[in-house]
Design a protein around this motif. Structure first.
Motif, mmCIF file in Angstrom:
data_model
loop_
_atom_site.group_PDB
_atom_site.id
_atom_site.type_symbol
_atom_site.label_atom_id
_atom_site.label_comp_id
_atom_site.label_asym_id
_atom_site.label_seq_id
_atom_site.Cartn_x
_atom_site.Cartn_y
_atom_site.Cartn_z
ATOM 1 N N ARG A 11 -0.135 -31.859 -24.280
ATOM 2 C CA ARG A 11 -0.824 -30.686 -24.581
ATOM 3 C C ARG A 11 -2.149 -30.501 -23.566
ATOM 4 N NH1 ARG A 11 0.331 -27.860 -28.946
ATOM 5 N NH2 ARG A 11 1.722 -28.933 -30.454
ATOM 6 N N LEU A 12 -2.710 -31.433 -23.086
ATOM 7 C CA LEU A 12 -3.804 -31.385 -22.028
ATOM 8 C C LEU A 12 -3.311 -30.762 -20.549
ATOM 9 C CD1 LEU A 12 -6.002 -34.464 -22.581
ATOM 10 C CD2 LEU A 12 -6.888 -32.196 -22.803
ATOM 11 N N TYR A 13 -1.961 -31.199 -20.395
ATOM 12 C CA TYR A 13 -1.321 -30.807 -19.143
ATOM 13 C C TYR A 13 -0.828 -29.534 -19.071
ATOM 14 C CZ TYR A 13 1.731 -31.075 -15.244
ATOM 15 O OH TYR A 13 2.479 -30.700 -14.123
ATOM 16 N N TRP A 14 -0.266 -28.950 -20.638
ATOM 17 C CA TRP A 14 0.218 -27.708 -20.342
ATOM 18 C C TRP A 14 -0.969 -26.796 -20.729
ATOM 19 C CZ3 TRP A 14 4.260 -25.898 -18.312
ATOM 20 C CH2 TRP A 14 5.246 -26.930 -17.911
ATOM 21 N N LEU A 15 -2.143 -27.211 -21.288
ATOM 22 C CA LEU A 15 -3.287 -26.181 -21.451
ATOM 23 C C LEU A 15 -3.696 -25.876 -19.852
ATOM 24 C CD1 LEU A 15 -5.563 -24.941 -22.766
ATOM 25 C CD2 LEU A 15 -6.717 -27.296 -22.842
ATOM 26 N N ALA A 82 0.318 -19.469 -25.998
ATOM 27 C CA ALA A 82 0.478 -20.827 -25.722
ATOM 28 C C ALA A 82 -0.667 -21.752 -25.038
ATOM 29 C CB ALA A 82 1.746 -21.171 -24.473
ATOM 30 N N MET A 83 -1.512 -21.056 -24.561
ATOM 31 C CA MET A 83 -2.813 -21.706 -23.923
ATOM 32 C C MET A 83 -3.662 -22.044 -25.050
ATOM 33 S SD MET A 83 -5.476 -19.661 -21.530
ATOM 34 C CE MET A 83 -5.732 -18.662 -22.847
ATOM 35 N N LEU A 84 -3.815 -20.767 -25.849
ATOM 36 C CA LEU A 84 -4.604 -21.059 -27.102
ATOM 37 C C LEU A 84 -4.100 -22.001 -28.057
ATOM 38 C CD1 LEU A 84 -7.118 -20.130 -28.651
ATOM 39 C CD2 LEU A 84 -5.903 -18.111 -29.685
ATOM 40 N N GLY A 85 -2.800 -22.081 -28.266
ATOM 41 C CA GLY A 85 -2.182 -22.909 -29.382
ATOM 42 C C GLY A 85 -2.299 -24.342 -28.706
ATOM 43 N N ASN A 86 -2.254 -24.481 -27.622
ATOM 44 C CA ASN A 86 -2.758 -26.008 -27.032
ATOM 45 C C ASN A 86 -4.225 -26.141 -27.248
ATOM 46 O OD1 ASN A 86 -0.408 -27.693 -25.780
ATOM 47 N ND2 ASN A 86 0.069 -25.620 -25.108
ATOM 48 N N GLY A 87 -4.983 -25.415 -27.001
ATOM 49 C CA GLY A 87 -6.406 -25.563 -27.184
ATOM 50 C C GLY A 87 -6.740 -26.021 -28.686
ATOM 51 N N LEU A 90 -6.147 -29.247 -29.653
ATOM 52 C CA LEU A 90 -7.152 -30.079 -28.749
ATOM 53 C C LEU A 90 -8.727 -30.019 -29.175
ATOM 54 C CD1 LEU A 90 -5.178 -30.006 -25.473
ATOM 55 C CD2 LEU A 90 -5.313 -32.024 -27.066
ATOM 56 N N ARG A 91 -8.852 -29.104 -30.319
ATOM 57 C CA ARG A 91 -10.241 -28.891 -30.533
ATOM 58 C C ARG A 91 -11.277 -30.086 -30.436
ATOM 59 N NH1 ARG A 91 -12.618 -24.679 -33.520
ATOM 60 N NH2 ARG A 91 -10.689 -23.802 -34.057
ATOM 61 N N GLU A 92 -10.784 -31.199 -31.064
ATOM 62 C CA GLU A 92 -11.746 -32.389 -31.172
ATOM 63 C C GLU A 92 -11.990 -32.909 -29.802
ATOM 64 O OE1 GLU A 92 -10.295 -35.111 -34.125
ATOM 65 O OE2 GLU A 92 -10.407 -33.597 -35.570
ATOM 66 N N ILE A 93 -10.853 -32.838 -28.945
ATOM 67 C CA ILE A 93 -10.984 -33.326 -27.584
ATOM 68 C C ILE A 93 -12.116 -32.376 -26.294
ATOM 69 C CG2 ILE A 93 -9.892 -33.713 -25.216
ATOM 70 C CD1 ILE A 93 -7.729 -35.100 -27.217
ATOM 71 N N ILE A 94 -11.577 -31.008 -26.457
ATOM 72 C CA ILE A 94 -12.268 -30.072 -25.667
ATOM 73 C C ILE A 94 -13.715 -29.508 -26.366
ATOM 74 C CG2 ILE A 94 -10.005 -29.639 -24.638
ATOM 75 C CD1 ILE A 94 -10.007 -26.828 -25.940
ATOM 76 N N ARG A 97 -16.906 -25.200 -28.764
ATOM 77 C CA ARG A 97 -17.520 -24.126 -27.782
ATOM 78 C C ARG A 97 -16.556 -23.957 -26.706
ATOM 79 N NH1 ARG A 97 -23.531 -26.164 -26.259
ATOM 80 N NH2 ARG A 97 -23.225 -24.305 -24.968
ATOM 81 N N THR A 98 -15.955 -24.770 -26.136
ATOM 82 C CA THR A 98 -15.078 -24.506 -25.034
ATOM 83 C C THR A 98 -13.804 -23.919 -25.552
ATOM 84 O OG1 THR A 98 -15.901 -26.538 -23.898
ATOM 85 C CG2 THR A 98 -13.860 -25.789 -23.217
ATOM 86 N N LEU A 99 -13.393 -24.266 -26.702
ATOM 87 C CA LEU A 99 -12.030 -23.438 -27.129
ATOM 88 C C LEU A 99 -12.396 -21.988 -27.262
ATOM 89 C CD1 LEU A 99 -9.555 -23.380 -28.670
ATOM 90 C CD2 LEU A 99 -10.541 -24.052 -30.606
ATOM 91 N N ALA A 100 -13.876 -21.727 -27.687
ATOM 92 C CA ALA A 100 -14.275 -20.302 -27.946
ATOM 93 C C ALA A 100 -13.810 -19.418 -26.826
ATOM 94 C CB ALA A 100 -15.547 -20.241 -28.211
ATOM 95 N N TYR A 101 -14.026 -19.955 -25.564
ATOM 96 C CA TYR A 101 -13.690 -19.062 -24.286
ATOM 97 C C TYR A 101 -12.208 -18.868 -24.224
ATOM 98 C CZ TYR A 101 -18.137 -19.713 -22.742
ATOM 99 O OH TYR A 101 -19.692 -19.892 -22.704
ATOM 100 N N LEU A 102 -11.090 -19.638 -24.665
ATOM 101 C CA LEU A 102 -9.665 -19.245 -24.643
ATOM 102 C C LEU A 102 -9.524 -18.106 -25.901
ATOM 103 C CD1 LEU A 102 -8.181 -23.222 -24.655
ATOM 104 C CD2 LEU A 102 -8.621 -21.230 -22.580
ATOM 105 N N GLU A 103 -10.085 -18.279 -26.908
ATOM 106 C CA GLU A 103 -10.114 -17.393 -27.961
ATOM 107 C C GLU A 103 -10.415 -16.074 -27.637
ATOM 108 O OE1 GLU A 103 -10.799 -20.068 -32.012
ATOM 109 O OE2 GLU A 103 -12.416 -19.290 -30.815
ATOM 110 N N LEU A 104 -11.559 -15.957 -26.619
ATOM 111 C CA LEU A 104 -12.064 -14.796 -26.317
ATOM 112 C C LEU A 104 -11.315 -14.265 -25.208
ATOM 113 C CD1 LEU A 104 -15.716 -15.543 -25.665
ATOM 114 C CD2 LEU A 104 -15.122 -13.856 -27.162
#
Length: 222
Positions: A11-15, A82-87, A90-94, A97-104
């Motif tokens: 998931r990290l790779y495909w993110l 797909a980018m957001l789904g992987n993110g 991986l919420r606990e890893i990334i 706050r970092t995930l929020a930029y993918l949502e935006l």
């Protein structure tokens, strides 16, 4: 380096690949909105280079449905989802706050689809992805995690440059950055693909570009 499950590594790779695909492809298509005002865009050639189905009626249909159609498996909207789904997985890893930029970024895609002038909201999509890159680089302590994402993004960028014949003067530099990042991860590269990339010449011919593209796409199996 902390150990990662196969699932999380995948998931990290495909993110990394998906966010770079979205950002780089939007950047490539940016000028096409202006070109369509006075002329035609060669979208069939674009589809051929990316090996995707050319299922579009005309220029406008391509620029709308290739970018925004969430039911089109090749579209950038599908890539964004797909980018957001992987993110999200991986919420606990990334981090949230970092995930929020993918949502935006995904919200920006939706806003652009509804706009009569999509270029400004699409620029915001690119900006949010750049913010995501800065955030994970700053907020994730695990060097292995950071560099897996960076390696994946580097593979995607290299792949797109070679497929599209774009920024070919940057190919050797991109390979060099990819090699440095790879050595800081738990990723296990293909020896054969690695040797091809390390011996890369300037990709002036289609044959050389194809050789390097195959090597990049097969460098990691995750």
């Amino acid at each position: 380096m902390d150990s990662l499950s196969v699932s999380k590594l995948n998931r990290l790779y495909w993110l990394g690949r998906y966010y770079e695909r979205l950002s780089t492809t939007l950047s490539y298509l940016w000028d096409w909105y202006d070109v369509m005002i006075d002329g035609e865009i060669n979208y069939p050639d674009f589809c051929r280079k990316l090996s995707i189905d050319c299922c579009y009626k005309d220029d406008k249909d391509f620029m709308h449905n290739y970018v925004f159609d969430k039911n089109n498996p090749d579209s950038l909207r599908t890539v964004a989802d797909a980018m957001l789904g992987n993110g999200m997985v991986l919420r606990e890893i990334i981090g949230s706050r970092t995930l929020a930029y993918l949502e935006l970024a995904v919200m920006g895609m939706k806003s652009a689809e509804e706009s009569d002038s999509p270029t400004l909201p699409l620029q915001r999509v690119i900006d949010f992805i750049m913010a995501f890159r800065g955030s994970y680089d700053d907020m994730i302590d695990d060097e292995n995690v950071r560099n897996i994402i960076k390696c994946a993004a580097g593979v995607e960028r290299l792949s797109l440059y070679l497929r599209l014949g774009w920024h070919l003067d940057s190919v050797k530099s991109e390979i060099g950055k990819l090699m440095k990042r790879m050595n800081r991860t738990s990723l296990q590269p293909s020896h054969a693909s690695l040797q091809v990339l390390l011996s890369a010449q300037n990709p002036e011919t289609p044959e050389e570009r194809k050789k390097l593209l195959d090597a990049a796409e097969n460098l990691f199996v995750v």
